[in-house]
Every structure is written in C-alpha cells, then in structure tokens.
Design a protein around this motif. Structure first.
Motif, PDB file in Angstrom:
ATOM      1  N   ASP A   2      35.027  47.282  45.099  1.00  0.00           N
ATOM      2  CA  ASP A   2      35.674  46.202  45.493  1.00  0.00           C
ATOM      3  C   ASP A   2      35.575  44.981  44.712  1.00  0.00           C
ATOM      4  OD1 ASP A   2      35.430  47.347  47.972  1.00  0.00           O
ATOM      5  OD2 ASP A   2      33.435  46.698  48.605  1.00  0.00           O
ATOM      6  N   LEU A   3      35.145  44.985  43.583  1.00  0.00           N
ATOM      7  CA  LEU A   3      35.017  43.694  42.780  1.00  0.00           C
ATOM      8  C   LEU A   3      36.152  43.688  42.035  1.00  0.00           C
ATOM      9  CD1 LEU A   3      31.433  43.467  41.168  1.00  0.00           C
ATOM     10  CD2 LEU A   3      32.214  42.436  43.196  1.00  0.00           C
ATOM     11  N   PHE A   4      36.678  45.082  41.558  1.00  0.00           N
ATOM     12  CA  PHE A   4      38.090  45.217  40.920  1.00  0.00           C
ATOM     13  C   PHE A   4      39.311  44.920  41.712  1.00  0.00           C
ATOM     14  CE2 PHE A   4      41.427  47.785  39.473  1.00  0.00           C
ATOM     15  CZ  PHE A   4      41.600  47.489  38.043  1.00  0.00           C
ATOM     16  N   TYR A   5      38.860  45.434  42.857  1.00  0.00           N
ATOM     17  CA  TYR A   5      40.018  44.962  43.973  1.00  0.00           C
ATOM     18  C   TYR A   5      40.321  43.478  44.193  1.00  0.00           C
ATOM     19  CZ  TYR A   5      42.404  44.441  48.428  1.00  0.00           C
ATOM     20  OH  TYR A   5      43.315  43.713  49.352  1.00  0.00           O
ATOM     21  N   GLU A   6      39.197  42.949  44.301  1.00  0.00           N
ATOM     22  CA  GLU A   6      39.183  41.325  44.301  1.00  0.00           C
ATOM     23  C   GLU A   6      39.884  40.446  43.169  1.00  0.00           C
ATOM     24  OE1 GLU A   6      36.644  37.607  46.122  1.00  0.00           O
ATOM     25  OE2 GLU A   6      35.665  39.518  45.130  1.00  0.00           O
ATOM     26  N   ILE A   7      39.608  41.165  41.936  1.00  0.00           N
ATOM     27  CA  ILE A   7      40.354  40.464  40.665  1.00  0.00           C
ATOM     28  C   ILE A   7      41.608  40.805  40.877  1.00  0.00           C
ATOM     29  CG2 ILE A   7      40.733  40.755  38.547  1.00  0.00           C
ATOM     30  CD1 ILE A   7      38.422  39.315  38.719  1.00  0.00           C
ATOM     31  N   ILE A   8      42.185  42.103  41.431  1.00  0.00           N
ATOM     32  CA  ILE A   8      43.725  42.258  41.334  1.00  0.00           C
ATOM     33  C   ILE A   8      44.495  41.777  42.657  1.00  0.00           C
ATOM     34  CG2 ILE A   8      45.415  44.228  41.909  1.00  0.00           C
ATOM     35  CD1 ILE A   8      43.923  44.119  38.879  1.00  0.00           C
ATOM     36  N   SER A   9      43.712  41.733  43.705  1.00  0.00           N
ATOM     37  CA  SER A   9      44.317  40.829  44.864  1.00  0.00           C
ATOM     38  C   SER A   9      44.527  39.464  44.749  1.00  0.00           C
ATOM     39  CB  SER A   9      43.576  41.345  46.256  1.00  0.00           C
ATOM     40  OG  SER A   9      42.270  40.809  45.883  1.00  0.00           O
ATOM     41  N   LYS A  10      43.546  38.759  44.123  1.00  0.00           N
ATOM     42  CA  LYS A  10      43.803  37.349  43.879  1.00  0.00           C
ATOM     43  C   LYS A  10      44.558  36.963  42.650  1.00  0.00           C
ATOM     44  CE  LYS A  10      39.134  36.210  45.596  1.00  0.00           C
ATOM     45  NZ  LYS A  10      39.858  35.204  46.730  1.00  0.00           N
ATOM     46  N   ARG A  11      44.955  38.031  41.576  1.00  0.00           N
ATOM     47  CA  ARG A  11      45.935  37.643  40.752  1.00  0.00           C
ATOM     48  C   ARG A  11      47.373  37.946  40.964  1.00  0.00           C
ATOM     49  NH1 ARG A  11      44.305  36.006  35.842  1.00  0.00           N
ATOM     50  NH2 ARG A  11      46.561  36.714  34.799  1.00  0.00           N
ATOM     51  N   TYR A  12      47.339  39.116  42.182  1.00  0.00           N
ATOM     52  CA  TYR A  12      48.756  39.403  42.699  1.00  0.00           C
ATOM     53  C   TYR A  12      49.736  38.045  42.920  1.00  0.00           C
ATOM     54  CZ  TYR A  12      52.140  41.367  45.846  1.00  0.00           C
ATOM     55  OH  TYR A  12      53.214  41.767  46.567  1.00  0.00           O
ATOM     56  N   GLU A  13      50.711  38.263  42.127  1.00  0.00           N
ATOM     57  CA  GLU A  13      51.746  37.141  42.477  1.00  0.00           C
ATOM     58  C   GLU A  13      51.437  35.905  41.938  1.00  0.00           C
ATOM     59  OE1 GLU A  13      53.704  37.672  46.052  1.00  0.00           O
ATOM     60  OE2 GLU A  13      55.078  39.298  45.181  1.00  0.00           O
ATOM     61  N   THR A  14      50.158  35.622  41.315  1.00  0.00           N
ATOM     62  CA  THR A  14      49.712  34.171  40.687  1.00  0.00           C
ATOM     63  C   THR A  14      49.456  34.485  39.335  1.00  0.00           C
ATOM     64  OG1 THR A  14      47.336  34.993  40.985  1.00  0.00           O
ATOM     65  CG2 THR A  14      48.693  33.944  42.800  1.00  0.00           C
ATOM     66  N   GLY A  15      49.316  35.540  38.741  1.00  0.00           N
ATOM     67  CA  GLY A  15      49.097  35.732  37.328  1.00  0.00           C
ATOM     68  C   GLY A  15      49.307  37.238  36.838  1.00  0.00           C
ATOM     69  N   SER A  16      49.836  37.358  35.510  1.00  0.00           N
ATOM     70  CA  SER A  16      50.174  38.741  35.002  1.00  0.00           C
ATOM     71  C   SER A  16      48.955  39.350  34.400  1.00  0.00           C
ATOM     72  CB  SER A  16      51.181  38.516  33.712  1.00  0.00           C
ATOM     73  OG  SER A  16      52.426  38.004  34.345  1.00  0.00           O
ATOM     74  N   VAL A  17      48.907  40.687  34.565  1.00  0.00           N
ATOM     75  CA  VAL A  17      47.950  41.679  34.147  1.00  0.00           C
ATOM     76  C   VAL A  17      48.710  42.643  33.447  1.00  0.00           C
ATOM     77  CG1 VAL A  17      46.216  43.114  34.968  1.00  0.00           C
ATOM     78  CG2 VAL A  17      46.475  41.276  36.377  1.00  0.00           C
ATOM     79  N   ILE A  18      47.900  43.094  32.333  1.00  0.00           N
ATOM     80  CA  ILE A  18      48.237  44.286  31.462  1.00  0.00           C
ATOM     81  C   ILE A  18      47.076  45.127  31.363  1.00  0.00           C
ATOM     82  CG2 ILE A  18      48.718  45.313  29.126  1.00  0.00           C
ATOM     83  CD1 ILE A  18      50.011  42.609  28.376  1.00  0.00           C
ATOM     84  N   ILE A  19      47.491  46.551  32.060  1.00  0.00           N
ATOM     85  CA  ILE A  19      46.426  47.634  32.053  1.00  0.00           C
ATOM     86  C   ILE A  19      46.536  48.731  31.175  1.00  0.00           C
ATOM     87  CG2 ILE A  19      45.246  49.277  33.540  1.00  0.00           C
ATOM     88  CD1 ILE A  19      45.732  47.242  35.996  1.00  0.00           C
ATOM     89  N   THR A  20      45.696  49.215  30.496  1.00  0.00           N
ATOM     90  CA  THR A  20      46.025  50.514  29.721  1.00  0.00           C
ATOM     91  C   THR A  20      44.892  51.609  30.272  1.00  0.00           C
ATOM     92  OG1 THR A  20      43.986  50.229  28.208  1.00  0.00           O
ATOM     93  CG2 THR A  20      46.037  48.845  27.614  1.00  0.00           C
ATOM     94  N   SER A  21      45.652  52.562  30.428  1.00  0.00           N
ATOM     95  CA  SER A  21      44.744  53.695  31.267  1.00  0.00           C
ATOM     96  C   SER A  21      45.335  54.946  30.517  1.00  0.00           C
ATOM     97  CB  SER A  21      44.992  53.492  32.738  1.00  0.00           C
ATOM     98  OG  SER A  21      44.820  54.887  33.189  1.00  0.00           O
TER      99      SER A  21
END
Length: 247
Positions: free
Chosen positions: A178-197
């Motif tokens: 849930d914590l990861f989801y909160e980070i992603i949802s709050k940054r959605y269309e407000t700030g960029s994310v780079i993820i490596t997987s």
C-alpha cells in the motif's frame, strides 16, 4: 580591497568575491566600461550560484555512484535504441511528467542508465532522488511507527524525478505494498519516475502479491511511460570473463 571582498561575502555574493580582483585587473587592461565590468561580475555570480546549486542537488540525489551516459557501452547492447536514450536525456519526459521503466536481466546496465539520466536531469536544473525500492519501503514502514510518515512521504514526492531501483529483486510484503501504491499514485501526472526491474510487466503481480493492486500501480506507471527493454548480456559477466582470460 580586503574590506570590499569581506562585504561581498557578507552580502552572499561569493561569485563576485572570488573573481573581483582578476576582473578589476581585466577591466583596467582592456579599458572596459563600468557597465561591461559590472556585466562580467554578474555573469561570475550567476555561474557560481548555478555550480553551487548543481553540487547541492547532486549530493541530495543520493546516487550510489556516478555513471554517465557517455560511459555506457551501447556496442555491448546493440539491440538497445541509442537514439531513444539520448532523446530521453533531453529531459522532455520530466517536463511532461512521464515515466521510464527499464526492464532486463541483472547486469545489463539498467541502473547505469537510470543514474546517467538522473545526472542529465540535474544538469538541466531538476531535483532528483535515487533509492532502491527496498530502502524506500523500509523507510516508509518505519516512519509509520514513529509518526514521521508524512515528512518521509513528502521526501519521496518532492523531487522532479524519483529513481526507484531494483523492483522485483525482493517481493514486497503485504503490509508495505500500500505504501508503494501511495508513492506511485501521488506522483501520477505530478512528477516523473524511473523504475528499473528484472521482471516483465506480466510478472509484477507476483511482486505485489495482490494482482488488483498491481494492476492499479501498473496502470498509473505505464499511462505516460517509455518502456525500455534490454535483452543483452550482463556487463558484470563480461568483466568477469575478461578478468579470467587475463589470468
């Protein structure tokens, strides 16, 4: 002269203070006008402040090491679209609040590329933060216990670019997904994310345990996303083979 330099430093004009004497000599030798002399001092101050800002933002970015785009061996990964990577280095994706996901086996340079794009973003004046997924999750989970959660959440939401490394190396336990989801949802269309997987999108459900939540996370990441697949060999294995061959 010394009192003038002291006054400049008091006024926080350290850029002018550093170059005042040499600029004064230049003005005398070249017979510069007052305006030309003043313009040189202002340029020096602006350059100094820009340099100081870059150094501060680089320190706050928390890169594990400095990896530049110029150092990346594209010849070892011939299937990787070099032009696409250099287009991303312009930072246009940050201005558009878009994301980047690097997917590939361990050792193929995903982290290197994410750091190098982070450095390019810093050079363009953006604020950047690098962290592994596990470190961020541990920090947020602990913050729940000591009432610092909102401050820590803001720490991860504030940068223009958040780089999240190593998604998929460890499964995320039920109590932190849930914590990861909160980070992603709050940054959605407000700030960029780079993820490596090292996991394809199809396998992200196993990382998050909950496929419904995984879908919600994935939906927000890929909506405005540049997916970079790296299918080449491992750089680390290449280096290891070279060491063995030398012996």
């Amino acid at each position: 002269m010394s009192s003038l330099i002291k006054d400049l430093k008091t006024l926080k004009l350290s850029g002018v203070a550093k170059t005042f004497e040499i600029r004064n000599e230049q003005a005398i030798k070249e017979k510069l006008s007052y305006l030309e002399f003043f313009e040189l001092l202002i340029e020096d101050e602006m350059s100094n402040r820009k340099d100081n800002s870059y150094k501060k933002r680089t320190a706050k970015a928390k890169f594990p090491s400095i990896k530049t785009l110029e150092e990346y061996d594209f010849n070892f990964q011939p299937k990787l679209n070099r032009q696409e990577i250099y287009n991303l280095a312009t930072g246009e994706y940050i201005r558009k609040k878009e994301n980047i996901v690097f997917v590939g086996p361990p050792g193929t340079g995903k982290t290197h590329l994410s750091i190098s794009l982070g450095i390019k973003a810093l050079q363009q004046g953006y604020k950047v933060l690098f962290t592994s997924i596990s470190e961020m999750m541990e920090t947020l989970f602990e913050a729940k216990a000591d009432n610092s959660y909102h401050r820590k959440l803001k720490y991860y939401l504030a940068p223009d670019l958040l780089i999240l490394d190593e998604l998929g190396f460890k499964q995320l336990s039920d109590n932190i997904v849930d914590l990861f989801y909160e980070i992603i949802s709050k940054r959605y269309e407000t700030g960029s994310v780079i993820i490596t997987s090292n996991k394809s999108f199809d396998d992200w459900g196993s990382i998050f345990h909950d496929r419904i939540l995984a879908t919600a996370i994935l939906d927000r990441i890929v909506h405005h996303c540049h997916l970079i697949l790296i299918k080449g060999d491992s750089f680390r294995m290449k280096e290891q083979k070279q060491k063995i061959e030398k012996h």
